[in-house]
Design a protein around this motif. Structure first.
Motif, short mmCIF file in Angstrom:
data_model
loop_
_atom_site.label_atom_id
_atom_site.label_comp_id
_atom_site.label_asym_id
_atom_site.label_seq_id
_atom_site.Cartn_x
_atom_site.Cartn_y
_atom_site.Cartn_z
N ARG A 97 82.70 43.05 34.59
CA ARG A 97 81.86 42.54 35.67
C ARG A 97 82.68 41.92 36.79
O ARG A 97 82.15 41.56 37.82
CB ARG A 97 80.87 41.49 35.12
CG ARG A 97 79.84 42.08 34.17
CD ARG A 97 78.93 43.09 34.88
NE ARG A 97 77.95 43.68 34.00
CZ ARG A 97 78.11 44.84 33.36
NH1 ARG A 97 79.26 45.51 33.52
NH2 ARG A 97 77.17 45.33 32.59
N ARG A 98 83.98 41.79 36.57
CA ARG A 98 84.89 41.30 37.61
C ARG A 98 85.93 42.38 37.87
O ARG A 98 86.89 42.53 37.11
CB ARG A 98 85.54 39.99 37.20
CG ARG A 98 84.55 38.88 36.91
CD ARG A 98 85.23 37.55 36.65
NE ARG A 98 84.25 36.53 36.31
CZ ARG A 98 83.50 35.87 37.19
NH1 ARG A 98 83.64 36.12 38.48
NH2 ARG A 98 82.63 34.97 36.78
N VAL A 99 85.69 43.15 38.92
CA VAL A 99 86.52 44.32 39.23
C VAL A 99 87.22 44.11 40.56
O VAL A 99 86.58 43.74 41.56
CB VAL A 99 85.67 45.61 39.28
CG1 VAL A 99 86.55 46.82 39.62
CG2 VAL A 99 84.94 45.82 37.95
N ALA A 100 88.51 44.33 40.59
CA ALA A 100 89.29 44.20 41.83
C ALA A 100 89.87 45.55 42.22
O ALA A 100 89.99 46.46 41.40
CB ALA A 100 90.41 43.18 41.66
N HIS A 101 90.23 45.66 43.49
CA HIS A 101 90.73 46.92 44.05
C HIS A 101 91.97 46.61 44.89
O HIS A 101 91.88 45.89 45.90
CB HIS A 101 89.62 47.54 44.91
CG HIS A 101 90.03 48.75 45.69
ND1 HIS A 101 89.44 49.07 46.92
CD2 HIS A 101 90.95 49.72 45.45
CE1 HIS A 101 89.99 50.18 47.37
NE2 HIS A 101 90.90 50.59 46.51
N ASP A 107 81.82 39.94 40.54
CA ASP A 107 82.83 39.83 41.60
C ASP A 107 83.44 41.20 41.83
O ASP A 107 83.67 41.96 40.88
CB ASP A 107 83.91 38.82 41.20
CG ASP A 107 84.85 38.51 42.36
OD1 ASP A 107 84.42 38.60 43.52
OD2 ASP A 107 86.03 38.17 42.09
N ALA A 108 83.69 41.52 43.09
CA ALA A 108 84.34 42.78 43.45
C ALA A 108 85.08 42.55 44.76
O ALA A 108 84.47 42.35 45.80
CB ALA A 108 83.32 43.90 43.60
N VAL A 109 86.41 42.58 44.71
CA VAL A 109 87.22 42.28 45.88
C VAL A 109 88.26 43.37 46.08
O VAL A 109 88.78 43.94 45.11
CB VAL A 109 87.93 40.91 45.73
CG1 VAL A 109 88.85 40.89 44.51
CG2 VAL A 109 88.71 40.54 46.98
N SER A 150 96.25 35.36 39.49
CA SER A 150 96.37 33.92 39.60
C SER A 150 95.02 33.25 39.84
O SER A 150 94.92 32.02 39.86
CB SER A 150 97.34 33.55 40.74
OG SER A 150 98.64 34.04 40.47
N ARG A 151 93.99 34.04 40.04
CA ARG A 151 92.66 33.47 40.28
C ARG A 151 92.04 32.96 38.99
O ARG A 151 92.41 33.38 37.89
CB ARG A 151 91.74 34.55 40.89
CG ARG A 151 92.15 34.98 42.29
CD ARG A 151 91.13 35.95 42.87
NE ARG A 151 91.40 36.22 44.27
CZ ARG A 151 90.58 36.90 45.06
NH1 ARG A 151 89.43 37.36 44.58
NH2 ARG A 151 90.89 37.10 46.33
N ASP A 152 91.10 32.07 39.16
CA ASP A 152 90.36 31.57 38.01
C ASP A 152 88.87 31.55 38.36
O ASP A 152 88.44 30.75 39.20
CB ASP A 152 90.84 30.17 37.64
CG ASP A 152 90.17 29.65 36.37
OD1 ASP A 152 89.62 30.48 35.61
OD2 ASP A 152 90.22 28.43 36.15
N GLY A 177 87.80 35.35 26.87
CA GLY A 177 88.96 34.49 26.67
C GLY A 177 89.39 33.94 28.00
O GLY A 177 88.60 33.79 28.92
N LYS A 178 90.66 33.63 28.12
CA LYS A 178 91.19 33.03 29.33
C LYS A 178 90.95 33.97 30.51
O LYS A 178 91.35 35.13 30.48
CB LYS A 178 92.67 32.74 29.20
CG LYS A 178 93.24 32.03 30.40
CD LYS A 178 94.71 31.70 30.21
CE LYS A 178 95.28 30.98 31.43
NZ LYS A 178 96.70 30.63 31.28
#
Length: 346
Positions: A184-188, A216-218, A238-240, A340-341
């Motif tokens: 559900r948190r995908v980056a490009h 999230d999608a960035v 490095s994001r949280d 997890g983390k």
């Protein structure tokens, strides 16, 4: 010494320029002995017909041009371009057509090369890559009236022929797969932001947020280099919370991202899934092997060459060839996200 001329050959042999012209063009008017002597001297002097003079006679240059406005340092390590060039040249060589390749700084320099090579009749047509937002090259080539084919689309290319695959559809297939795994948190990690295909991929990810319920999608644009791919990955990890999956616009950047994940202690695929937009031997031989969008880039080069040869033969022809959408090849770098983390249940 400058480029040898017909006058230079005539002076060396001791005949008129007309006799040299007859001999070089295979026309009657000189004896066989004189013709043989003229041809021998022409070879010794490394004489070649001037392209502009050949153009006045209606002869083709038997060459095409490919001018690329990208950093040479990134082109040198990209398997995609190596395979594309191989496919182009393999097809062109069958027709005894050469390919002139030049790497330049920007679109303005690229357009200037188009003008110079067209004026000098160095090529019979051009291959244009990396279509840009509001691309000035389309109008420049139309104004020159030279045959050309655009690799990339869909989009408005004026009267120019085009060969393209659906980048949006390809990106949607990747995001759908990752969402099906539970991400559900995908980056490009994207390419150059001014390129049309980069924008289409970024928009496809953005449009998937509501459709798939992503948290999230960035997209982070880069210059396609391994250095910027690595830097973008460090920023993302490095994001949280950090993304649980990253899609890279090239195989080289995907490998750089894999290295950064190891450096930061993020396990692939247990804590991070990685997908590359380009498939190559690099994605297959690394560990873990990388899930990739695959297509036959060598064959794509041949298709581009075929379309360009068609429009050179018939300048009035308009070709718009859609090739197959790259297909997803699942390997070891993707898996369902682990809680997890850096991850949270959605």
């Amino acid at each position: 010494m400058g480029r040898p001329t017909i006058a230079d050959i005539a002076q060396r042999v001791g005949v008129s320029k007309g006799a040299v012209s007859f001999a070089l063009n295979g026309r009657p008017g000189v004896s066989e002995a004189t013709r043989a002597r003229i041809l021998e001297v022409a070879r010794e002097m490394n004489w070649r017909p001037h392209s502009a003079a050949r153009a006045l006679g209606g002869a083709r240059a038997e060459a095409v041009g490919l001018v690329i406005a990208r950093p040479a340092s990134t082109l040198g390590v990209e398997p995609f371009f190596a395979q594309l060039l191989s496919g182009l040249q393999a097809r062109l060589s069958r027709q005894q057509v050469a390919m002139h390749l030049l790497v330049v700084e920007d679109s303005e320099a690229e357009i200037e090369v188009y003008r110079e090579w067209t004026s000098a009749h160095r090529v019979d047509g051009f291959i244009l890559v990396d279509p840009k937002i509001r691309d000035p090259r389309f109008a420049a080539l139309e104004e020159l009236g030279v045959p050309a084919v655009v690799l990339g689309g869909p989009g408005r290319h004026g009267a120019l022929a085009s060969v393209w695959a659906d980048d949006r559809e390809a990106m949607v297939s990747v995001v759908d797969y990752l969402a099906a795994l539970g991400h559900r948190r995908v980056a490009h990690v994207a390419g150059l932001p001014g390129l049309r295909h980069t924008r289409r991929r970024m928009r496809a990810l953005r449009d998937s947020v509501k459709r798939l319920g992503l948290a999230d999608a960035v997209s982070l644009p880069t210059d396609f280099s391994d250095a910027e791919g690595a830097a973008a990955t460090r920023t993302l990890l490095s994001r949280d919370p950090r993304p649980t999956a990253v899609v890279y616009d090239s195989d080289v950047m995907a490998l750089a991202g894999l290295g950064v994940a190891g450096e930061m202690g993020v396990a692939v695929p247990a804590e991070l899934s990685i997908v590359a937009f380009d498939d190559s031997v690099l994605t297959r031989v690394t560990h873990p092997s990388i899930t990739s969008l695959s297509r036959d880039t060598f064959a794509l080069g041949g298709q581009v060459a075929d379309v360009l040869l068609e429009v050179i033969a018939d300048p009035g022809a308009r070709r718009d060839l859609k090739t197959g959408t790259p297909r997803l090849v699942v390997r070891q770098s993707t898996a369902p996200p682990a809680l997890g983390k850096g991850t949270k249940a959605v």
